[in-house]
Design a protein around this motif. Structure first.
Motif, PDB file in Angstrom:
ATOM      1  N   SER A   1      17.917  52.356 -37.848  1.00 12.84           N
ATOM      2  CA  SER A   1      16.521  52.373 -37.427  1.00 12.84           C
ATOM      3  C   SER A   1      15.731  53.335 -38.307  1.00 12.84           C
ATOM      4  O   SER A   1      16.158  54.470 -38.520  1.00 12.84           O
ATOM      5  CB  SER A   1      16.407  52.819 -35.961  1.00 12.84           C
ATOM      6  OG  SER A   1      17.131  51.949 -35.113  1.00 12.84           O
ATOM      7  N   TYR A   2      14.601  52.861 -38.784  1.00 12.49           N
ATOM      8  CA  TYR A   2      13.712  53.701 -39.591  1.00 12.49           C
ATOM      9  C   TYR A   2      12.384  53.785 -38.862  1.00 12.49           C
ATOM     10  O   TYR A   2      11.698  52.774 -38.653  1.00 12.49           O
ATOM     11  CB  TYR A   2      13.524  53.122 -40.995  1.00 12.49           C
ATOM     12  CG  TYR A   2      12.888  54.100 -41.952  1.00 12.49           C
ATOM     13  CD1 TYR A   2      13.666  55.016 -42.654  1.00 12.49           C
ATOM     14  CD2 TYR A   2      11.514  54.130 -42.139  1.00 12.49           C
ATOM     15  CE1 TYR A   2      13.100  55.940 -43.521  1.00 12.49           C
ATOM     16  CE2 TYR A   2      10.932  55.046 -43.012  1.00 12.49           C
ATOM     17  CZ  TYR A   2      11.728  55.947 -43.690  1.00 12.49           C
ATOM     18  OH  TYR A   2      11.160  56.864 -44.550  1.00 12.49           O
ATOM     19  N   LEU A   3      12.003  55.012 -38.461  1.00 14.52           N
ATOM     20  CA  LEU A   3      10.766  55.220 -37.706  1.00 14.52           C
ATOM     21  C   LEU A   3       9.758  55.942 -38.582  1.00 14.52           C
ATOM     22  O   LEU A   3      10.021  57.043 -39.062  1.00 14.52           O
ATOM     23  CB  LEU A   3      11.049  56.017 -36.427  1.00 14.52           C
ATOM     24  CG  LEU A   3       9.899  56.141 -35.424  1.00 14.52           C
ATOM     25  CD1 LEU A   3      10.440  56.295 -34.006  1.00 14.52           C
ATOM     26  CD2 LEU A   3       8.971  57.316 -35.755  1.00 14.52           C
ATOM     27  N   PHE A   4       8.611  55.291 -38.789  1.00 13.47           N
ATOM     28  CA  PHE A   4       7.507  55.852 -39.566  1.00 13.47           C
ATOM     29  C   PHE A   4       6.385  56.193 -38.595  1.00 13.47           C
ATOM     30  O   PHE A   4       5.830  55.319 -37.929  1.00 13.47           O
ATOM     31  CB  PHE A   4       7.030  54.841 -40.611  1.00 13.47           C
ATOM     32  CG  PHE A   4       5.859  55.309 -41.442  1.00 13.47           C
ATOM     33  CD1 PHE A   4       6.046  56.189 -42.496  1.00 13.47           C
ATOM     34  CD2 PHE A   4       4.572  54.858 -41.172  1.00 13.47           C
ATOM     35  CE1 PHE A   4       4.965  56.618 -43.262  1.00 13.47           C
ATOM     36  CE2 PHE A   4       3.493  55.270 -41.941  1.00 13.47           C
ATOM     37  CZ  PHE A   4       3.698  56.159 -42.986  1.00 13.47           C
ATOM     38  N   LEU A   5       6.077  57.490 -38.504  1.00 13.35           N
ATOM     39  CA  LEU A   5       5.056  57.952 -37.562  1.00 13.35           C
ATOM     40  C   LEU A   5       3.675  57.800 -38.189  1.00 13.35           C
ATOM     41  O   LEU A   5       3.326  58.509 -39.139  1.00 13.35           O
ATOM     42  CB  LEU A   5       5.323  59.402 -37.172  1.00 13.35           C
ATOM     43  CG  LEU A   5       4.463  59.991 -36.057  1.00 13.35           C
ATOM     44  CD1 LEU A   5       4.644  59.215 -34.746  1.00 13.35           C
ATOM     45  CD2 LEU A   5       4.783  61.467 -35.845  1.00 13.35           C
ATOM     46  N   ILE A   6       2.893  56.891 -37.673  1.00 16.67           N
ATOM     47  CA  ILE A   6       1.556  56.639 -38.211  1.00 16.67           C
ATOM     48  C   ILE A   6       0.619  57.794 -37.867  1.00 16.67           C
ATOM     49  O   ILE A   6      -0.152  58.262 -38.704  1.00 16.67           O
ATOM     50  CB  ILE A   6       1.013  55.301 -37.672  1.00 16.67           C
ATOM     51  CG1 ILE A   6       1.912  54.145 -38.151  1.00 16.67           C
ATOM     52  CG2 ILE A   6      -0.426  55.083 -38.120  1.00 16.67           C
ATOM     53  CD1 ILE A   6       1.621  52.826 -37.452  1.00 16.67           C
ATOM     54  N   SER A   7       0.718  58.279 -36.642  1.00 17.32           N
ATOM     55  CA  SER A   7      -0.100  59.416 -36.223  1.00 17.32           C
ATOM     56  C   SER A   7       0.554  60.097 -35.027  1.00 17.32           C
ATOM     57  O   SER A   7       1.387  59.503 -34.331  1.00 17.32           O
ATOM     58  CB  SER A   7      -1.521  58.966 -35.852  1.00 17.32           C
ATOM     59  OG  SER A   7      -1.495  58.086 -34.737  1.00 17.32           O
TER      60      SER A   7
ATOM     61  N   ASP B   1       5.221  61.369 -41.291  1.00 13.56           N
ATOM     62  CA  ASP B   1       6.641  61.673 -41.477  1.00 13.56           C
ATOM     63  C   ASP B   1       7.465  60.459 -41.051  1.00 13.56           C
ATOM     64  O   ASP B   1       6.990  59.578 -40.313  1.00 13.56           O
ATOM     65  CB  ASP B   1       7.061  62.871 -40.613  1.00 13.56           C
ATOM     66  CG  ASP B   1       6.512  64.198 -41.098  1.00 13.56           C
ATOM     67  OD1 ASP B   1       6.022  64.265 -42.243  1.00 13.56           O
ATOM     68  OD2 ASP B   1       6.586  65.168 -40.326  1.00 13.56           O
ATOM     69  N   ALA B   2       8.734  60.440 -41.462  1.00 12.78           N
ATOM     70  CA  ALA B   2       9.620  59.345 -41.080  1.00 12.78           C
ATOM     71  C   ALA B   2      11.046  59.845 -40.927  1.00 12.78           C
ATOM     72  O   ALA B   2      11.427  60.869 -41.500  1.00 12.78           O
ATOM     73  CB  ALA B   2       9.568  58.234 -42.127  1.00 12.78           C
ATOM     74  N   ILE B   3      11.827  59.105 -40.148  1.00 18.36           N
ATOM     75  CA  ILE B   3      13.235  59.422 -39.954  1.00 18.36           C
ATOM     76  C   ILE B   3      14.046  58.127 -39.987  1.00 18.36           C
ATOM     77  O   ILE B   3      13.618  57.108 -39.445  1.00 18.36           O
ATOM     78  CB  ILE B   3      13.467  60.173 -38.619  1.00 18.36           C
ATOM     79  CG1 ILE B   3      14.920  60.624 -38.495  1.00 18.36           C
ATOM     80  CG2 ILE B   3      13.041  59.334 -37.418  1.00 18.36           C
ATOM     81  CD1 ILE B   3      15.170  61.551 -37.302  1.00 18.36           C
ATOM     82  N   GLY B   4      15.193  58.192 -40.651  1.00 12.92           N
ATOM     83  CA  GLY B   4      16.121  57.076 -40.665  1.00 12.92           C
ATOM     84  C   GLY B   4      17.377  57.450 -39.900  1.00 12.92           C
ATOM     85  O   GLY B   4      17.959  58.504 -40.154  1.00 12.92           O
ATOM     86  N   LEU B   5      17.800  56.605 -38.963  1.00 10.94           N
ATOM     87  CA  LEU B   5      18.975  56.847 -38.137  1.00 10.94           C
ATOM     88  C   LEU B   5      19.975  55.718 -38.314  1.00 10.94           C
ATOM     89  O   LEU B   5      19.601  54.541 -38.286  1.00 10.94           O
ATOM     90  CB  LEU B   5      18.590  56.946 -36.660  1.00 10.94           C
ATOM     91  CG  LEU B   5      17.570  58.015 -36.261  1.00 10.94           C
ATOM     92  CD1 LEU B   5      17.162  57.828 -34.806  1.00 10.94           C
ATOM     93  CD2 LEU B   5      18.145  59.406 -36.488  1.00 10.94           C
ATOM     94  N   SER B   6      21.236  56.060 -38.479  1.00 11.39           N
ATOM     95  CA  SER B   6      22.296  55.061 -38.546  1.00 11.39           C
ATOM     96  C   SER B   6      23.535  55.601 -37.850  1.00 11.39           C
ATOM     97  O   SER B   6      23.637  56.804 -37.587  1.00 11.39           O
ATOM     98  CB  SER B   6      22.615  54.691 -40.006  1.00 11.39           C
ATOM     99  OG  SER B   6      22.970  55.834 -40.751  1.00 11.39           O
ATOM    100  N   ASP B   7      24.468  54.703 -37.540  1.00  9.81           N
ATOM    101  CA  ASP B   7      25.684  55.096 -36.811  1.00  9.81           C
ATOM    102  C   ASP B   7      25.342  55.849 -35.534  1.00  9.81           C
ATOM    103  O   ASP B   7      25.871  56.927 -35.262  1.00  9.81           O
ATOM    104  CB  ASP B   7      26.597  55.943 -37.700  1.00  9.81           C
ATOM    105  CG  ASP B   7      27.170  55.151 -38.867  1.00  9.81           C
ATOM    106  OD1 ASP B   7      27.380  53.936 -38.695  1.00  9.81           O
ATOM    107  OD2 ASP B   7      27.371  55.742 -39.939  1.00  9.81           O
ATOM    108  N   TYR B   8      24.451  55.302 -34.749  1.00 15.89           N
ATOM    109  CA  TYR B   8      24.076  55.928 -33.478  1.00 15.89           C
ATOM    110  C   TYR B   8      24.027  54.857 -32.394  1.00 15.89           C
ATOM    111  O   TYR B   8      23.924  53.655 -32.679  1.00 15.89           O
ATOM    112  CB  TYR B   8      22.734  56.639 -33.604  1.00 15.89           C
ATOM    113  CG  TYR B   8      21.521  55.753 -33.456  1.00 15.89           C
ATOM    114  CD1 TYR B   8      20.779  55.733 -32.285  1.00 15.89           C
ATOM    115  CD2 TYR B   8      21.112  54.917 -34.502  1.00 15.89           C
ATOM    116  CE1 TYR B   8      19.670  54.921 -32.144  1.00 15.89           C
ATOM    117  CE2 TYR B   8      19.997  54.105 -34.371  1.00 15.89           C
ATOM    118  CZ  TYR B   8      19.287  54.101 -33.192  1.00 15.89           C
ATOM    119  OH  TYR B   8      18.193  53.286 -33.045  1.00 15.89           O
ATOM    120  N   ASP B   9      24.099  55.269 -31.153  1.00 13.90           N
ATOM    121  CA  ASP B   9      23.970  54.350 -30.023  1.00 13.90           C
ATOM    122  C   ASP B   9      22.586  54.426 -29.396  1.00 13.90           C
ATOM    123  O   ASP B   9      21.942  53.420 -29.156  1.00 13.90           O
ATOM    124  CB  ASP B   9      25.035  54.655 -28.960  1.00 13.90           C
ATOM    125  CG  ASP B   9      26.444  54.378 -29.439  1.00 13.90           C
ATOM    126  OD1 ASP B   9      26.626  53.368 -30.152  1.00 13.90           O
ATOM    127  OD2 ASP B   9      27.354  55.165 -29.132  1.00 13.90           O
TER     128      ASP B   9
END
Length: 237
Positions: free
Chosen positions: A188-194, A208-216
Motif C-alpha cells: 500500500s502506498y499512501l500519498f497525503l494530499i493535505s 508526504d507519502a508512505i509505502g507499506l508492504s508485508d503487513y496485515d
C-alpha cells in the motif's frame, strides 16, 4: 512490516515556468536510484499547470496511466479520437498498450490546474489502447475510502490492467481507522494530499507519502483534517 517514507521536500522538482512538477519517483531529469518505483507503481507526479498551457502531443506505450484532478480542469485529446475535459473530482485512465499519442492542456486560459498523474506497470503488455474517465462524488469519501480504480472490469467503473486499486479518502480530525492489506504480495502506498496523520509510528503532513508492504493491518490516526490517495499494488521482484 516494511515501510518507506517519502517526504514532500525530498521529491524531485522541475520548474518550466508554465509547469511546476514534483516527482515522487525518478522521472525525466530527476533520477534517484533508490526511488525508481514502489512495486508496480512507477510514477507519481504532482503537476501544477498555468492557464492556457499544457503538454503537446506525445506518445506512451505499455503503461497504465491514471490522472486525478485536484483543482481546475484539463482538456485531453488523443489519436484514437477522444476529446474530453477532465475536471475536479474526475479520474481518467489510459491503457497505453501498443501505443497512444495524446495531449493535455489546461482548459482554462486564466486559472491554474493541479493534477496527480500516476503510472502503473501493466500485468499484460501490448494490449489495445483504451481511454475512460468518470466523475466521483466526493461526499462518498467522507470518513471512508472511495475506490475509484480497480482490477475488476465492471461496466461503469474504472479498471486497469493490473491487480491494483486506487482509493480516495477524506477524514475528519480525531478519526481513527484501520487500513488492511489487500492480499499477500500487495503493498500500500499512501500519498497525503493535505492534512496530518499518524501511521505506523510516523507522522505524515501534506504531500508526504508512505509505502507499506508485508503487513496485515495498520492503524491511522487523523491529527488534522486529511485527504489522501491510497494505491494498492503488487510488490514486484
Amino acid at each position: 512490516m516494511e515501510k518507506i517514507i517519502h517526504r514532500a521536500d525530498t521529491r524531485g522538482y522541475a520548474n518550466h515556468g508554465w509547469l511546476k512538477s514534483f516527482h515522487t519517483f525518478s522521472f525525466a531529469n530527476y533520477y534517484e536510484p533508490e526511488r525508481i518505483h514502489f512495486g508496480a507503481l512507477r510514477v507519481l507526479n504532482d503537476d501544477f499547470i498555468k492557464g492556457g498551457m499544457g503538454f503537446g502531443a506525445h506518445p506512451h506505450d505499455n503503461m497504465e496511466i491514471v490522472t486525478i484532478m485536484l483543482d481546475g480542469s484539463m482538456a485531453h485529446q488523443d489519436n484514437a479520437g477522444h476529446q474530453k475535459v477532465i475536471q475536479q473530482h474526475d479520474v481518467q485512465i489510459m491503457s497505453a498498450g501498443t501505443g497512444i499519442v495524446h495531449s493535455e492542456f489546461n482548459a482554462s486560459k486564466t486559472e491554474d490546474a493541479n493534477l496527480l498523474q500516476i503510472w502503473v506497470f501493466p500485468n499484460e503488455r501490448n494490449v489495445t489502447p483504451r481511454y475512460d474517465q468518470q466523475t466521483f462524488d466526493p461526499a462518498l469519501r467522507e470518513n471512508a475510502l472511495q475506490v475509484v480504480v480497480s482490477p475488476e472490469r465492471t461496466e461503469g467503473k474504472l479498471w486497469l490492467h493490473q491487480n491494483a486499486w486506487f482509493s480516495l479518502g477524506k477524514f475528519d480530525a480525531g478519526k481513527n481507522f484501520e487500513l488492511n492489506a489487500k492480499a499477500n504480495g500487495v503493498g500500500s502506498y499512501l500519498f497525503l494530499i493535505s492534512g496530518e496523520i499518524n501511521i505506523a509510528g510516523d507522522t505524515l503532513q501534506s504531500r508526504d507519502a508512505i509505502g507499506l508492504s508485508d503487513y496485515d493491518k495498520v492503524n491511522i490516526e487523523v491529527v488534522k483534517p486529511a485527504e489522501f490517495l491510497l494505491i494498492d499494488v503488487p510488490m514486484l521482484n
